[in-house]
Design a protein around this motif. Structure first.
Motif, mmCIF file in Angstrom:
data_model
loop_
_atom_site.group_PDB
_atom_site.id
_atom_site.type_symbol
_atom_site.label_atom_id
_atom_site.label_comp_id
_atom_site.label_asym_id
_atom_site.label_seq_id
_atom_site.Cartn_x
_atom_site.Cartn_y
_atom_site.Cartn_z
ATOM 1 N N ILE A 94 16.470 30.839 69.922
ATOM 2 C CA ILE A 94 15.897 29.551 69.514
ATOM 3 C C ILE A 94 14.479 29.393 70.064
ATOM 4 O O ILE A 94 13.563 28.964 69.350
ATOM 5 N N VAL A 95 14.286 29.749 71.334
ATOM 6 C CA VAL A 95 12.951 29.638 71.943
ATOM 7 C C VAL A 95 11.962 30.558 71.236
ATOM 8 O O VAL A 95 10.831 30.159 70.906
ATOM 9 N N GLY A 152 26.262 37.221 62.001
ATOM 10 C CA GLY A 152 25.633 36.035 61.439
ATOM 11 C C GLY A 152 24.117 36.080 61.536
ATOM 12 O O GLY A 152 23.405 35.706 60.591
ATOM 13 N N VAL A 153 23.617 36.532 62.681
ATOM 14 C CA VAL A 153 22.164 36.656 62.857
ATOM 15 C C VAL A 153 21.600 37.678 61.869
ATOM 16 O O VAL A 153 20.557 37.443 61.232
ATOM 17 N N SER A 154 22.294 38.803 61.704
ATOM 18 C CA SER A 154 21.839 39.828 60.762
ATOM 19 C C SER A 154 21.853 39.299 59.331
ATOM 20 O O SER A 154 20.933 39.581 58.541
ATOM 21 N N LEU A 155 22.884 38.524 58.986
ATOM 22 C CA LEU A 155 22.940 37.917 57.657
ATOM 23 C C LEU A 155 21.760 36.974 57.448
ATOM 24 O O LEU A 155 21.144 36.948 56.380
ATOM 25 N N GLY A 156 21.457 36.200 58.499
ATOM 26 C CA GLY A 156 20.308 35.298 58.418
ATOM 27 C C GLY A 156 19.008 36.056 58.206
ATOM 28 O O GLY A 156 18.129 35.616 57.446
ATOM 29 N N ASP A 173 11.849 32.958 58.346
ATOM 30 C CA ASP A 173 12.522 33.799 59.342
ATOM 31 C C ASP A 173 12.890 33.014 60.595
ATOM 32 O O ASP A 173 14.058 33.023 61.024
ATOM 33 N N PRO A 174 11.946 32.277 61.232
ATOM 34 C CA PRO A 174 12.340 31.504 62.426
ATOM 35 C C PRO A 174 13.289 30.360 62.102
ATOM 36 O O PRO A 174 14.166 30.038 62.914
ATOM 37 N N LEU A 175 13.156 29.752 60.912
ATOM 38 C CA LEU A 175 14.052 28.645 60.560
ATOM 39 C C LEU A 175 15.493 29.122 60.449
ATOM 40 O O LEU A 175 16.415 28.501 61.017
ATOM 41 N N VAL A 176 15.713 30.216 59.729
ATOM 42 C CA VAL A 176 17.068 30.744 59.569
ATOM 43 C C VAL A 176 17.633 31.194 60.915
ATOM 44 O O VAL A 176 18.817 30.984 61.212
#
Length: 291
Positions: A94-95, A152-156, A173-176
Motif C-alpha cells: 500500500i505504501v 490475488g496480487v498477481s491477478l491484480g 497499477d498502483p490503484l489495483v
C-alpha cells in the motif's frame, strides 16, 4: 494425517522458489525493478511457508519431561508470525503503491502480464493444496492466505497491465495494488485475531463454552460443574479441564470414560480431564466465579 500438509508445504516451497528465480531473471533482463521487488516479496512468502512447515513438523514431535504437551503450540506461534508477515507485506504494498501515484511511470505491460500470469498459476495451485486443511487448522490457514494473497496480487497485476495496454493510464497499477492489498488485509486481520486468542489460551472460536457446560450438566448423575477451562494446545488440538459434582459415586470409571468420549465426539476436544467431587452440592452464587 500430517503427510498431506507436509507434501503441500514441500511442493509449495519448490514452486515458489522456482518462480522467484524466474522473476529475478526476467526483471534483470527487461530492466524491471517492479519484478525484482515482487520477487523479494515472494521470498518472504517462501519464508512464511517454511515457518509453517517447521511448526507442522514440530507439532508431531513426542512430549518430553519438560514439554509434556510436546511442541504443539508451535503451530499457534507460526500462525501468529505469518499473520504479522502478511500485515507487513500488504502494508508495504500500500505504501509503495501510494508513492507511485505521485510518480507514475510507464510499465512493460506485456512482459509484466506474462510473468504475473505465471504467478497466478503458481500461487493458485499452492493455495489449493492448503485449501482443504485451512478450515480447521489456523497454521494451514496462514499458509493458505499467504498463497491466496499472492495469487490475488498477481491477478491484480494482470488486470492492471491489460488495462494499461488499452488506455495508457499509469495510475491503474498502483490503484489495483491498493485494492487487492486492502482485501487481503481484511482476511489477515481475522487470522491475526484468531492466532492471538489461541496464544492467550482463549476458548477456540469453533467451540461454544455454554454448550459444553450444558452437555456436562445434562449428563446423567451430574448436578453441577465448575472450574471449566477450554484452550488450544495447537491450531488443531483442544484441551478441557472441569470439576464435576455427581449425586452418586457408583460406576465412576465408566462415568469418566463416557463423559470424556461424549465431549471428544461432540466438540472434537482431544484432551479431556475431569475431576469428580461428591458430597453436598452448593450452587454457585451470582457473585461467584462460574469457572
Amino acid at each position: 494425517m500430517k503427510h498431506q500438509p507436509s507434501q503441500a508445504f514441500r511442493w509449495g516451497i519448490v514452486l515458489n522458489a522456482a518462480y522467484i528465480v524466474a522473476e529475478v531473471a526476467f526483471g534483470v533482463a527487461v530492466g524491471s525493478i517492479a519484478l525484482v521487488a515482487d520477487a523479494m516479496h515472494n521470498l518472504s512468502d517462501v519464508l512464511g511457508l517454511g515457518i509453517a512447515w517447521f511448526a507442522d513438523w514440530l507439532s508431531c514431535r513426542q512430549p518430553t519431561l519438560k514439554r509434556t504437551y510436546g511442541y504443539k503450540s508451535s503451530s499457534i506461534l507460526a500462525a501468529l508470525i505469518n499473520a504479522v508477515f502478511l500485515l507487513v507485506a500488504m502494508g508495504a504494498i500500500i505504501v509503495e503503491a501510494a508513492g507511485r501515484f505521485a510518480h507514475a511511470e510507464p510499465i512493460q505491460g506485456g512482459t509484466v502480464m506474462a510473468v504475473a500470469g505465471v504467478g497466478i498459476l503458481v500461487n493458485g495451485v499452492t493455495a489449493l493444496m492448503f485449501h482443504a486443511g485451512q478450515s480447521h487448522d489456523l497454521n494451514i490457514r496462514g499458509a493458505f492466505l499467504h498463497m491466496a494473497a499472492d495469487a490475488g496480487v498477481s491477478l491484480g497485476v494482470v488486470v492492471a497491465g491489460g488495462l494499461y495496454l488499452l488506455t495508457g493510464w499509469t495510475w491503474l497499477d498502483p490503484l489495483v495494488s491498493i485494492l487487492v492489498a486492502l482485501v487481503v488485509l481484511v482476511s489477515t486481520w481475522g487470522l491475526l485475531k484468531d492466532a492471538v486468542n489461541l496464544a492467550m489460551a482463549a476458548v477456540p472460536k469453533a467451540i461454544d463454552l455454554a454448550k459444553v457446560r450444558q452437555l456436562i450438566t445434562d449428563f446423567p448423575t451430574v448436578v453441577g460443574c465448575h472450574d471449566l477451562h477450554i484452550w488450544a494446545l495447537s491450531t488443531t488440538d483442544v484441551a478441557l479441564t472441569v470439576h464435576v459434582t455427581r449425586k452418586t459415586d457408583c460406576n465412576n470409571d465408566q462415568f469418566l470414560e463416557q463423559l470424556g468420549r461424549k465431549l471428544r465426539d461432540t466438540f472434537d476436544i482431544a484432551h479431556v480431564t475431569i475431576q469428580v467431587e461428591y458430597g453436598d452440592y452448593q450452587p454457585l452464587q451470582a457473585t461467584d466465579n462460574p469457572y
